[in-house]
Design an enzyme around this catalytic site. Structure first.
Site, mmCIF file in Angstrom:
data_model
loop_
_atom_site.group_PDB
_atom_site.id
_atom_site.type_symbol
_atom_site.label_atom_id
_atom_site.label_comp_id
_atom_site.label_asym_id
_atom_site.label_seq_id
_atom_site.Cartn_x
_atom_site.Cartn_y
_atom_site.Cartn_z
ATOM 1 N N SER A 85 0.837 -1.264 0.142
ATOM 2 C CA SER A 85 0.054 -0.132 -0.097
ATOM 3 C C SER A 85 0.820 1.206 -0.126
ATOM 4 O O SER A 85 1.676 1.250 0.893
ATOM 5 C CB SER A 85 -0.998 -0.034 1.223
ATOM 6 N N LYS A 110 -7.351 0.697 -3.078
ATOM 7 C CA LYS A 110 -6.981 0.478 -1.876
ATOM 8 C C LYS A 110 -7.327 1.491 -0.602
ATOM 9 O O LYS A 110 -7.693 1.092 0.336
ATOM 10 C CB LYS A 110 -5.457 0.151 -1.673
ATOM 11 N N LYS A 153 -1.351 4.688 9.039
ATOM 12 C CA LYS A 153 -0.606 4.983 7.758
ATOM 13 C C LYS A 153 -1.706 5.106 6.690
ATOM 14 O O LYS A 153 -1.573 6.054 5.882
ATOM 15 C CB LYS A 153 0.581 4.091 7.674
#
Length: 306
Positions: A96, A170, A238
């Site tokens: 990611s 995502k 994050k």
């Protein structure tokens, strides 16, 4: 049947079971990890590369599964993975990372006649182990078809669009996951504080319109107080930060994402960043001075000591 040689970069919670599935499918595999000891379980079944350069030179396809964009940049650019790949090879970044980074890495690859896909995943460690990941692929359709069989060894593949689109998908996934974990935490705590049995509440909600995979799996984790990390809270933090960064780039305001980001930030500040992301419940318990499922929840004026 001739199988392409694959180098797998990143043997962590997600990468290890993914590598296992590729080996089980018969692919010749080279593995490399920043912490070399994590490669040891593969010593009898795969080649362990001593360096990123060695991993690159051994590969027709490189799969990257690292913790964050900074790690991806370090491996692909600073440590020279792209620079050591042969023309005609393909990089599949399943980490990611920011969409802008995916586009930059794709441009570097294109300059060397190397294919590139950003193909982050959803499904967690369970999906990785069961080869049931949802794979969101961004990039050229012909490049995707070239490596589709490899990706289908790991899960279900959807072509989202051009380079960067996989990472955008995502981010959308992680927005829904993070916000829904927050909603499930609040709903169960609200019901329990009023005297309802959270076990029965979850069971009832699973049969109605509020049913979701988050309620099913993470609701149960909250009830069991099982916060061993499948996906650590610091990783969810994050991802929430990347969601907000992308929103700013697109001049969007996302109030729910901002609120959930702040809650994960508080959870990490309390030293619980390694808890599973369902541990967001812990941050909610902390600010309310209560604990889910206790027969008599203490008032906020008398918070728990443990």
């Amino acid at each position: 049947m001739s199988y392409p040689c694959i180098s797998f970069i990143g043997i962590g919670l997600m990468g290890a079971p993914m590598a296992e599935n590729l080996i089980a499918a018969g692919y010749p595999l080279t593995v490399w990890n920043r912490t070399a000891a994590k490669c040891a379980p593969f010593a009898e079944r795969a080649t362990i590369a001593a360096s990123v350069e060695q991993a690159a030179k051994a590969a027709d396809i490189v799969i990257v599964m690292l913790e964050n964009g900074a790690a991806v940049e370090q491996v692909l650019v600073e440590q020279g993975l792209i620079a050591n790949l042969a023309p005609g090879s393909v990089v599949i970044d399943m980490s990611s990372a920011p969409p802008t980074m995916a586009r930059a890495h794709a441009a570097l690859c294109a300059a060397r006649d190397i294919g590139y896909l950003d193909a982050p995943v959803s499904g967690g460690t369970v999906g990785a182990a069961e080869a049931a990941l949802s794979i969101m692929a961004g990039g050229d359709g012909d490049t995707l078809e070239q490596v589709r069989a490899v990706l289908e060894t790991l899960g279900r593949v959807t072509h989202i669009g051009p380079v960067g689109a996989g990472q955008l998908a995502k981010l959308a996934n992680q927005a829904i996951v993070g916000i829904t974990i927050g909603a499930v935490s609040e709903a169960l705590l609200l019901a329990a504080k009023g005297g309802a049995d959270p076990v029965a509440v979850r069971e009832a909600l699973m049969g109605g319109f509020a049913s979701s995979r988050i309620l099913e799996l993470h609701g149960q984790r909250m009830i069991d107080r099982n916060f061993e990390p499948g996906a650590p809270a610091r990783i969810q933090l994050k991802d929430m930060r990347m969601i907000l960064d992308e929103a700013r780039n697109e001049q969007l305001t996302l109030p729910l994402a901002q609120r959930v980001h702040d809650e994960y930030l508080a959870l990490s500040a309390n030293g619980q960043g390694e808890a599973d992301h369902s541990g967001l419940l812990l941050a909610l318990e902390h600010i309310n001075g209560v604990r889910l499922g206790e027969p008599s929840l203490p008032s906020r004026a008398q918070p728990r000591k443990d």
